[in-house]
Design a protein around this motif. Structure first.
Motif, short mmCIF file in Angstrom:
data_model
loop_
_atom_site.label_atom_id
_atom_site.label_comp_id
_atom_site.label_asym_id
_atom_site.label_seq_id
_atom_site.Cartn_x
_atom_site.Cartn_y
_atom_site.Cartn_z
N PRO A 90 0.82 -1.22 0.00
CA PRO A 90 0.00 0.00 0.00
C PRO A 90 0.85 1.26 0.00
CG PRO A 90 -0.85 -1.60 1.57
CD PRO A 90 0.47 -2.12 1.10
N GLY A 91 0.40 2.24 -0.78
CA GLY A 91 1.10 3.51 -0.84
C GLY A 91 2.27 3.54 -1.79
N ARG A 92 2.49 2.43 -2.49
CA ARG A 92 3.60 2.35 -3.45
C ARG A 92 3.01 2.20 -4.85
NH1 ARG A 92 4.32 1.93 2.05
NH2 ARG A 92 6.50 2.41 2.53
N LEU A 93 2.92 3.31 -5.56
CA LEU A 93 2.32 3.37 -6.89
C LEU A 93 1.01 2.58 -6.90
CD1 LEU A 93 3.17 4.96 -9.35
CD2 LEU A 93 3.95 2.87 -10.39
N GLU A 94 0.13 2.95 -6.00
CA GLU A 94 -1.13 2.25 -5.76
C GLU A 94 -2.29 3.04 -6.35
OE1 GLU A 94 -3.75 0.68 -1.90
OE2 GLU A 94 -2.22 2.24 -1.67
N VAL A 95 -3.15 2.37 -7.11
CA VAL A 95 -4.36 2.99 -7.64
C VAL A 95 -5.41 2.99 -6.54
CG1 VAL A 95 -6.16 2.90 -9.39
CG2 VAL A 95 -3.83 2.21 -9.98
N VAL A 96 -5.84 4.18 -6.12
CA VAL A 96 -6.82 4.26 -5.04
C VAL A 96 -8.16 4.81 -5.51
CG1 VAL A 96 -5.13 4.42 -3.18
CG2 VAL A 96 -5.87 6.51 -4.33
N ARG A 97 -8.24 5.24 -6.77
CA ARG A 97 -9.52 5.66 -7.33
C ARG A 97 -9.42 5.64 -8.84
NH1 ARG A 97 -12.48 11.47 -6.27
NH2 ARG A 97 -11.56 12.03 -8.25
N THR A 98 -10.56 5.48 -9.48
CA THR A 98 -10.63 5.61 -10.93
C THR A 98 -11.61 6.73 -11.28
OG1 THR A 98 -12.36 3.90 -11.05
CG2 THR A 98 -10.07 3.19 -11.33
N SER A 99 -11.48 7.27 -12.49
CA SER A 99 -12.37 8.30 -13.03
C SER A 99 -12.44 9.56 -12.16
CB SER A 99 -13.77 7.73 -13.25
OG SER A 99 -14.56 8.64 -13.98
N PRO A 100 -11.41 10.38 -12.13
CA PRO A 100 -10.12 10.11 -12.76
C PRO A 100 -9.28 9.14 -11.93
CG PRO A 100 -9.98 12.17 -11.57
CD PRO A 100 -11.41 11.70 -11.46
N THR A 101 -8.31 8.57 -12.57
CA THR A 101 -7.38 7.70 -11.85
C THR A 101 -6.59 8.52 -10.85
OG1 THR A 101 -7.16 6.21 -13.74
CG2 THR A 101 -5.39 6.16 -12.10
N VAL A 102 -6.52 8.02 -9.63
CA VAL A 102 -5.69 8.63 -8.60
C VAL A 102 -4.72 7.57 -8.10
CG1 VAL A 102 -5.57 9.77 -6.35
CG2 VAL A 102 -7.48 10.25 -7.90
N LEU A 103 -3.44 7.87 -8.24
CA LEU A 103 -2.39 6.99 -7.73
C LEU A 103 -1.70 7.67 -6.56
CD1 LEU A 103 -1.55 6.82 -11.28
CD2 LEU A 103 -1.08 4.65 -10.18
N VAL A 104 -1.28 6.87 -5.59
CA VAL A 104 -0.47 7.41 -4.49
C VAL A 104 0.87 6.70 -4.49
CG1 VAL A 104 -2.44 8.07 -3.07
CG2 VAL A 104 -1.45 5.79 -2.79
N ASP A 105 1.91 7.45 -4.19
CA ASP A 105 3.24 6.86 -4.12
C ASP A 105 4.05 7.59 -3.06
OD1 ASP A 105 5.15 4.89 -5.64
OD2 ASP A 105 6.32 6.69 -5.25
N ALA A 106 4.72 6.82 -2.22
CA ALA A 106 5.42 7.37 -1.06
C ALA A 106 6.80 7.92 -1.38
CB ALA A 106 5.52 6.30 0.02
#
Length: 441
Positions: free
Chosen positions: A300-316
């Motif tokens: 988790p938190g490593r180039l992780e897709v957390v939402r679509t439309s729009p796509t939201v990625l999180v990266d630590a």
């Protein structure tokens, strides 16, 4: 649970480093040296430590070994740091361990007040709790991620039977040194006599130090690209397909649900570490077990897709080297169209260096801050961003929820299906995950 957490957090924070093992050694000694109760796979490096540790754990658990994992920092819940066979320690066990350890913490604190060595820190107490919880479980192997550096890190009171050294780059210069050589020397400090060392491909200056330290302690070294290697990788839906050459065999058709070439190399280090631990590097692991373990890995938190439309990625990513891995993985694994960065950094980080690496990957950037007391002031971060991106590509939003909304609007501007990449610190990844309903790690 809250009272225990607050009592630990009230101590010196984990980023406030005092380079000594005296306090934690004293604490573990009065606890009966629980870290001697099981073999340890010790993981250091500048980036990728947590992902690598989680992959090692997954392999060990699927091999049927009761396993403890200690990683840091946590995203949402302090119990994420102490994991038993893939599951965070229960609140009941966390509190029981806290109750067992704290009387001895008070004793060591009192001695520290007398001789000037001071009180145990937040991180030192958690390390001792983890080692104690692992002994109590009991576990057959502990996978332990270094908090910062290696030689003086509190985790280094344990002797790693296998030492994993991920890529070494500049970070935490205030504590580890201002050169790659100084930082490498700190990280190489986790090697112990008789251990087996598994190393990423390193800068030549770093490699020289790693090999020299290994020679001093009589530890054999295996290096990514020299005996072990990523034979092939292909981007796949939700991750990548890999073929890896380990210490004792080749492993084909492995699905890894993580993005980026750097994760393929983390997987290789994890595989080699487990081969070294289980059979001394001379016995191949069961292929189906490896496939099952890697297919279930999360980070988790490593180039992780957390939402679509729009796509939201999180990266630590919180340093330039981490940002480089992020940019490469975005190009490799995602087609986002219009890409908007949402960036919040810690005040002690190289924000300008991070932004310079990110600039080619982002059409625009929204700068903000997290709730961390260590967060860089928005005005300071905005100045750095404008110097890199130009005024017209920078939006300033002092509050993170507003920044996320604004970034999503910009990503979808003009009818283009875009994406948001939230990065700059572990706090950034964690708080965006929370805002989007991903409150567990």
């Amino acid at each position: 649970m809250r009272e225990a957490t607050e009592a630990i957090v009230a101590r010196a924070p984990e980023h406030d480093i005092d380079p000594t093992l005296v306090r934690v050694e004293r604490l573990l000694e009065v606890l009966g040296d629980p870290q001697r109760s099981y073999p340890i796979i010790h993981v250091t490096g500048t980036n990728g430590k947590t992902s690598t540790a989680r992959m090692i754990e997954a392999l060990l658990v699927d091999l049927g070994l009761p396993t403890g994992r200690f990683t840091s920092p946590h995203l949402h819940d302090i119990r994420e740091r102490i994991v038993l066979s893939g599951e965070p320690v229960s609140a009941h066990r966390f509190l029981a361990t806290f109750a067992d350890v704290m009387p001895f913490v008070d004793l060591v604190d009192a001695r520290g007040a007398q001789d000037g060595t001071g009180r145990l820190s937040f991180f030192e107490v958690l390390v001792a709790m983890a080692y104690a919880a692992f002994a109590d479980a009991p576990v057959e192997t502990a996978v332990v991620e270094v908090g910062l550096g290696g030689a003086w890190d509190a985790t280094n009171v344990g002797d790693g039977a296998v030492a994993v050294i991920g890529p070494v780059a500049l970070d935490h210069e205030r504590y580890l040194g201002s050169s790659l050589e100084e930082i490498a020397a700190e990280k190489a400090g986790i090697m112990k006599p008789g251990s087996i060392v598994v190393s990423a491909e390193q800068d030549p200056a770093v490699a020289e130090i790693v090999l020299a330290r290994a020679g001093e302690v009589g530890a054999p070294v295996v290096v990514d690209g020299d005996g072990i290697e990523v034979l092939s990788r292909e981007v796949a839906v939700g991750g990548q397909m890999l073929s890896l050459r380990g210490l004792a065999g080749d492993y084909h058709d492995l699905f890894l649900p993580l993005h980026g070439e750097h994760q393929a190399h983390n997987a290789l280090l994890a595989l080699a570490a487990v081969e070294a631990h289980v059979g001394g590097g001379e016995q191949a692991l069961d292929l189906d077990t490896v496939r099952t373990a890697f297919a279930a890995v999360t980070s988790p938190g490593r180039l992780e897709v957390v939402r679509t439309s729009p796509t939201v990625l999180v990266d630590a990513a919180h340093n330039p080297a981490g940002a480089q891995a992020l940019v490469a993985a975005l190009a490799d694994s995602f087609t986002l169209g219009r890409t908007v960065g949402l960036v919040a950094c810690m005040a002690d980080k190289d924000a300008e260096g991070i932004l310079e690496v990110l600039e080619p990957a982002f059409d625009e950037v929204v700068v903000t801050r997290t709730t961390s007391p260590r967060a860089m002031p928005v005005a300071e971060l905005a100045e750095a961003a404008e110097a890199v991106f130009g005024d017209h590509r920078v939006t300033v939003a002092p509050e993170l929820p507003d920044a996320l909304d604004r970034a999503a609007e910009l990503a979808d501007a003009g009818g283009v299906v875009g994406g948001v990449v939230a990065t700059g610190s572990v706090f950034t990844a964690a708080e965006v995950r929370m805002l989007l309903g991903q409150g567990e790690a």
